[in-house]
Scaffold this motif. Structure first.
Motif, PDB file in Angstrom:
ATOM      1  N   UNK A  15       0.822  -1.211   0.000  1.00 20.68           N
ATOM      2  CA  UNK A  15       0.000   0.000   0.000  1.00 20.68           C
ATOM      3  C   UNK A  15       0.856   1.260   0.000  1.00 20.68           C
ATOM      4  N   UNK A  16       2.010   1.206   0.645  1.00 23.15           N
ATOM      5  CA  UNK A  16       2.895   2.374   0.644  1.00 23.15           C
ATOM      6  C   UNK A  16       3.494   2.607  -0.742  1.00 23.15           C
ATOM      7  N   UNK A  17       3.835   1.518  -1.446  1.00 21.40           N
ATOM      8  CA  UNK A  17       4.302   1.657  -2.826  1.00 21.40           C
ATOM      9  C   UNK A  17       3.183   2.184  -3.716  1.00 21.40           C
ATOM     10  N   UNK A  18       1.956   1.734  -3.466  1.00 16.46           N
ATOM     11  CA  UNK A  18       0.815   2.219  -4.232  1.00 16.46           C
ATOM     12  C   UNK A  18       0.579   3.703  -3.988  1.00 16.46           C
ATOM     13  N   UNK A  19       0.852   4.168  -2.762  1.00 18.92           N
ATOM     14  CA  UNK A  19       0.695   5.590  -2.454  1.00 18.92           C
ATOM     15  C   UNK A  19       1.643   6.435  -3.295  1.00 18.92           C
ATOM     16  N   UNK A  20       2.862   5.965  -3.481  1.00 23.44           N
ATOM     17  CA  UNK A  20       3.815   6.708  -4.314  1.00 23.44           C
ATOM     18  C   UNK A  20       3.360   6.709  -5.770  1.00 23.44           C
ATOM     19  N   UNK A  21       2.862   5.574  -6.272  1.00 20.34           N
ATOM     20  CA  UNK A  21       2.332   5.509  -7.643  1.00 20.34           C
ATOM     21  C   UNK A  21       1.162   6.472  -7.793  1.00 20.34           C
ATOM     22  N   UNK A  22       0.264   6.478  -6.804  1.00 15.68           N
ATOM     23  CA  UNK A  22      -0.905   7.357  -6.860  1.00 15.68           C
ATOM     24  C   UNK A  22      -0.492   8.825  -6.844  1.00 15.68           C
ATOM     25  N   UNK A  23       0.556   9.151  -6.090  1.00 16.57           N
ATOM     26  CA  UNK A  23       1.032  10.534  -6.040  1.00 16.57           C
ATOM     27  C   UNK A  23       1.536  10.980  -7.414  1.00 16.57           C
ATOM     28  N   UNK A  29      -2.120  14.208 -13.571  1.00 12.92           N
ATOM     29  CA  UNK A  29      -3.491  14.632 -13.829  1.00 12.92           C
ATOM     30  C   UNK A  29      -3.782  16.041 -13.324  1.00 12.92           C
ATOM     31  N   UNK A  30      -2.882  16.607 -12.529  1.00 18.51           N
ATOM     32  CA  UNK A  30      -3.140  17.909 -11.937  1.00 18.51           C
ATOM     33  C   UNK A  30      -4.234  17.853 -10.889  1.00 18.51           C
ATOM     34  N   UNK A  31      -4.264  16.763 -10.128  1.00 21.07           N
ATOM     35  CA  UNK A  31      -5.282  16.554  -9.107  1.00 21.07           C
ATOM     36  C   UNK A  31      -4.637  16.420  -7.727  1.00 21.07           C
ATOM     37  N   UNK A  32      -5.363  16.762  -6.665  1.00 20.96           N
ATOM     38  CA  UNK A  32      -4.846  16.496  -5.318  1.00 20.96           C
ATOM     39  C   UNK A  32      -4.892  14.998  -5.025  1.00 20.96           C
ATOM     40  N   UNK A  33      -4.192  14.601  -3.979  1.00 16.18           N
ATOM     41  CA  UNK A  33      -4.170  13.208  -3.547  1.00 16.18           C
ATOM     42  C   UNK A  33      -4.857  13.099  -2.192  1.00 16.18           C
ATOM     43  N   UNK A  34      -5.752  12.132  -2.086  1.00 19.82           N
ATOM     44  CA  UNK A  34      -6.386  11.809  -0.810  1.00 19.82           C
ATOM     45  C   UNK A  34      -5.872  10.464  -0.341  1.00 19.82           C
ATOM     46  N   UNK A  35      -5.325  10.409   0.865  1.00 22.79           N
ATOM     47  CA  UNK A  35      -4.825   9.168   1.458  1.00 22.79           C
ATOM     48  C   UNK A  35      -5.832   8.732   2.514  1.00 22.79           C
ATOM     49  N   UNK A  36      -6.379   7.546   2.326  1.00 24.30           N
ATOM     50  CA  UNK A  36      -7.465   7.064   3.181  1.00 24.30           C
ATOM     51  C   UNK A  36      -7.037   5.809   3.938  1.00 24.30           C
TER      52      UNK A  36
END
Length: 269
Positions: A15-23, A29-36
């Motif tokens: 999940x931590x690696x996925x968080x970096x990919x999502x960032x 995309x020019x979008x904010x990131x929400x971490x849930x």
């Protein structure tokens, strides 16, 4: 309103690696990131081995700190909710441009490549959902975006997502139409190729900046798409409304369990 890219984290390495990919995806995309992070409603009733190893606040603080160091220009919001993980993630997808998960989290069996939570969310979420492979992508060069397509029933939302991803990444788009068999169109393999070309013609006209590779295969679609994933930066699948009741179908299951790249499941309207 700018819908965020939303990532679900549970403290696992995946999940931590996925968080970096999502960032990185949020920045593209020019979008904010929400971490849930979802917390059990009654953690004291869980078996001792299933209880959170550390407070959610500590986990979210760590994730925010890591992302701030790696991606200082990215707006990041962290949230903790008290709900079942699957319910929390599906609900989060209603207000997300993209939902991102590690294919397997901290629970379940270690030899599973995709966990039950990821499968449930991919089957039910109302937003496109990306599952990141548990072992990370392989070492092959990532030179294209791949989308699986049934040319007789083209999934338009998945096609649009795939064209936009290819444009965003600056990569060609490989459209794979597999499994119809040479008797499907009455004209053999060439008939299938003509059918696919007709489906793609308006899409190519609308996205002239994207190079398209039209690929018609007589083999079963699952293995063909898994093989294609070895050189893909992203693989895209559509999910039809009839599949919404928790059933993704055999092709999606084969791809999600064996793909060598991130897989996006895109719900059709």
């Amino acid at each position: 309103m700018d819908l965020p890219v939303t990532i679900g984290v549970d403290g696992s390495e995946a999940s931590l690696a996925a968080a970096d990919w999502a960032a990185r995806e949020a920045l593209l995309r020019g979008r904010p990131l929400r971490v849930l992070h979802a917390l059990p409603l009654m953690p004291h009733l869980l078996p001792s081995g299933s209880r959170p190893a550390r407070p959610a606040g500590d986990l979210l603080h760590e994730v925010r700190h890591v992302l701030a160091v790696r991606h200082p220009q990215l707006p990041v919001r962290t949230d903790e909710v008290h709900d079942a993980v699957t319910s929390a993630l599906v609900a989060a997808g209603e207000d997300a441009e993209l939902l991102v998960l590690g294919a397997r989290g901290s629970g379940g069996f270690a030899d599973l490549r995709v966990g039950s939570t990821a499968l449930h969310v991919a089957a039910w979420a109302g937003s496109p959902t990306v599952l990141l492979p548990a072992n990370g992508p392989g070492t092959h060069p990532r030179e294209q975006v791949v989308v699986g397509l049934d040319a007789r029933r083209p999934a338009e939302a998945a096609l649009l997502f795939a064209f936009q991803a290819a444009r965003r990444y600056g990569l060609p788009l490989r459209v794979v139409h597999a499994g119809a068999g040479p008797a499907g169109a009455g004209e053999g393999h060439s008939g299938e190729s003509v059918l696919l070309a007709r489906v793609l013609e308006p899409w190519q006209a609308a996205h002239p900046e994207v190079a398209v590779i039209a690929d018609t295969e007589d083999a079963a679609p699952g293995p063909v798409l898994v093989e294609a994933s070895a050189k893909a930066r992203l693989l895209v699948l559509g999910r039809r409304p009839a599949d919404r009741a928790g059933h993704l179908g055999p092709v999606a299951h084969a791809v999600l369990h064996h793909a060598d790249c991130p897989v996006t499941v895109v719900p059709e309207a």
